[in-house]
Design a protein around this motif. Structure first.
Motif, mmCIF file in Angstrom:
data_model
loop_
_atom_site.group_PDB
_atom_site.id
_atom_site.type_symbol
_atom_site.label_atom_id
_atom_site.label_comp_id
_atom_site.label_asym_id
_atom_site.label_seq_id
_atom_site.Cartn_x
_atom_site.Cartn_y
_atom_site.Cartn_z
ATOM 1 N N SER A 270 49.227 47.477 34.841
ATOM 2 C CA SER A 270 49.663 47.483 36.241
ATOM 3 C C SER A 270 50.709 48.573 36.417
ATOM 4 O O SER A 270 51.840 48.448 35.943
ATOM 5 N N ASN A 294 50.908 48.069 41.513
ATOM 6 C CA ASN A 294 49.501 47.744 41.724
ATOM 7 C C ASN A 294 49.042 46.873 40.569
ATOM 8 O O ASN A 294 49.062 47.309 39.418
ATOM 9 N N LYS A 296 46.224 43.812 38.956
ATOM 10 C CA LYS A 296 44.911 43.169 38.997
ATOM 11 C C LYS A 296 44.941 41.920 38.109
ATOM 12 O O LYS A 296 45.529 41.936 37.029
ATOM 13 N N GLN A 298 42.522 38.366 36.760
ATOM 14 C CA GLN A 298 41.223 37.741 36.597
ATOM 15 C C GLN A 298 41.455 36.258 36.318
ATOM 16 O O GLN A 298 41.474 35.814 35.163
ATOM 17 N N GLU A 306 37.833 40.085 40.464
ATOM 18 C CA GLU A 306 39.274 40.237 40.265
ATOM 19 C C GLU A 306 40.004 40.010 41.585
ATOM 20 O O GLU A 306 39.419 40.154 42.664
ATOM 21 N N ASP A 307 41.266 39.672 41.483
ATOM 22 C CA ASP A 307 42.185 39.694 42.613
ATOM 23 C C ASP A 307 43.117 40.883 42.432
ATOM 24 O O ASP A 307 43.663 41.085 41.346
ATOM 25 N N ARG A 308 43.290 41.665 43.511
ATOM 26 C CA ARG A 308 44.134 42.857 43.428
ATOM 27 C C ARG A 308 45.276 42.766 44.437
ATOM 28 O O ARG A 308 45.072 42.350 45.575
ATOM 29 N N ASN A 310 48.419 45.161 45.929
ATOM 30 C CA ASN A 310 49.058 46.474 46.035
ATOM 31 C C ASN A 310 50.343 46.302 46.836
ATOM 32 O O ASN A 310 50.298 46.068 48.050
ATOM 33 N N GLN A 339 46.375 42.336 49.763
ATOM 34 C CA GLN A 339 45.720 41.437 48.822
ATOM 35 C C GLN A 339 44.197 41.547 48.969
ATOM 36 O O GLN A 339 43.671 41.344 50.061
ATOM 37 N N THR A 340 43.520 41.881 47.883
ATOM 38 C CA THR A 340 42.063 41.859 47.838
ATOM 39 C C THR A 340 41.665 40.741 46.881
ATOM 40 O O THR A 340 41.732 40.892 45.665
#
Length: 470
Positions: A270, A294, A296, A298, A306-308, A310, A339-340
């Protein structure tokens, strides 16, 4: 004397340094909500008497209010240069002890016990007892390392760590301080009190209710990652830093006292970055900066999603000190998180795979003779509505699925020791105070927000605290 500048304050405040390791659960949605709760119960590292012994200077040389977290210009330079300044003879090794605690009262009894062995209101507690190694290791290497016993969790674990190499150089007509920090929490290595790890209010009750949502950079990775960053200060004005963090394995989290169920399952490295500009005009000091992370995750290692997260933030600091003993300091921070949540959405733990979260904080402190201090802070958290992430529950949920919280903090403090004339300098440092936290919105609601007949103001908290180190 000086320590560094991460957090005794609550998660969205940017607050403190020790994290009480609340368990995040199986899904990342539960982990995301736990970020706020974890950081809210954290407390900061602080000025260390071992630093004072090394430099031969009182704690007030490095700290705005004699003893605590907030750093002066000298304190920032001490940290920047690797904790190695000073040539005072030391009979005692560079170790220190610290304890924090107090009395916590909320406007209305909490629905559940805030921790095992405690009541739903009016609790007297010793929140943490910490041991530190703080000082020079070699000519160019110094360290700040903390181990903490949590009075709420009744466990001992590693806490903040910042081990540094630093040196100076010239590049043409420019002067440089450069170094490397190996640490276990993004922004714990930062020089300013306007970034999350060391932000206002520097201390808070681990038994008080708190907002459920906070950006990952605001304490969500503290003590569950290891990272290294390289930094430089150019001409004492421009600060640049970059590096990366990696998750700690389940095996080591168990050995370090954190526990494997606190593992966020970070995927790969990260990256973290930081830039700041400072100006010092003797009595007046200014800084502005930007920072970012940033990350990521799992949450289900057997699933491909994945959840990301930023995170990008802007911060600013102002300090004023005059010869009559009056001083004013102010900090501002705004952080945006994108948030992704592909993994959480696929698992049904989030109602959307695209969310955002914003936090804003502002604090001002007036101090006289570095002994008496009055301060006030404002905070606001807002973000995407998500019934999966912010589901109803009696403590941290919201019937609206909103993470929104806002309020204020008022604090009065008395700091009798830590100055040059203090009788106990540098062996004993004491900070006594009253802190009041008020909410106008709490986890998405203002009145009857959770279906349990509670309003936001029912979470208002009075905290009378003690904080000492020797």
């Amino acid at each position: 004397m000086v320590c560094v500048s991460e957090s005794a304050g609550q998660a969205f405040f940017g607050g403190r340094n020790r994290q009480t390791h609340r368990r995040a659960g199986l899904g990342f949605a539960a982990y995301a909500v736990a970020l706020g709760l974890i950081y809210l119960s954290s407390t900061p590292a602080q000025a260390l008497p071992s630093f004072a012994r090394q430099t031969g200077k009182p704690c007030a040389q490095c700290h705005n209010v004699a003893y605590g977290v907030a750093l002066t210009a000298y304190g920032r330079q001490f940290k920047l240069n690797g904790y190695v300044w000073g040539d005072a003879k030391q009979v005692i090794p560079p170790v220190a002890l610290m304890a924090q605690g107090g009395f916590t009262h909320t406007s209305k009894d909490q629905v559940d016990q805030p921790a095992p062995h405690f009541a739903t209101n009016d609790n007297l507690s010793v929140d943490q007892v910490s041991a530190f190694y703080g000082g020079r290791i070699t000519k160019n290497v110094g360290a700040f390392v903390q181990v903490t016993y949590s009075g709420e969790d009744r466990v001992t674990s590693w806490d903040n760590m910042d081990v540094r190499f630093a040196d100076t150089a010239s590049l043409g007509s420019h002067s440089l301080v450069y170094g490397i920090s190996v640490n276990n929490s993004p922004t714990v290595q930062d020089l300013w009190n306007s970034t999350p790890a060391w932000a206002y209010p520097f201390i808070g009750s681990a038994l008080a209710p708190g907002p459920a949502a906070a950006p990952v950079i605001a304490g969500g990775l503290a003590q569950v990652v290891m990272g290294a960053t390289a930094y430089t200060m150019i001409d004492d004005h421009l600060y640049l830093e970059a590096g990366a963090y990696r998750g700690v394995s389940n095996h080591w989290l168990k050995n370090l006292g954190v526990g494997s169920d606190a593992n966020p399952h970070m995927d790969g490295l990260s990256p973290y970055w930081r830039a700041a500009w400072q100006m010092d005009f003797t009595q007046h000091y200014f800084s502005v900066g930007v920072f970012g992370l940033n990350a990521k995750f799992q949450p289900d290692p057997s699933a491909p999603q994945e959840d990301r997260f930023n995170d990008v933030g802007f911060d600013a600091t102002y300090q004023y000190v005059n010869d009559s003993g009056h001083s004013v300091s102010a900090n501002f921070n705004v952080t945006h998180e994108k948030q992704t949540l592909d993994a959480s959405f696929a698992a049904g733990d989030s109602a959307s795979n695209s969310n955002h979260l914003n936090t804003v904080s502002l604090d001002v402190t007036y101090a006289y003779q570095q002994t008496w201090a009055a301060s006030a802070g404002l905070f606001n958290t807002s973000g995407s509505t998500d019934m999966g992430l912010y589901a109803p529950d009696p403590v941290g949920g919201s019937l609206t699925g909103s993470p929104d919280s806002r309020g204020y903090i008022l604090m009065l403090e008395y700091v009798p020791f830590g100055k040059l004339e203090s009788l106990a300098r540098p062996w004993l440092n004491v900070r006594l105070g009253l802190q009041y936290t008020g909410y106008t919105r709490f986890n998405g609601g203002d009145t009857n927000y959770d279906g349990f007949g509670r309003s936001a103001s029912d979470n208002n908290t009075l905290f009378g605290f003690f904080w000492f180190a020797l």
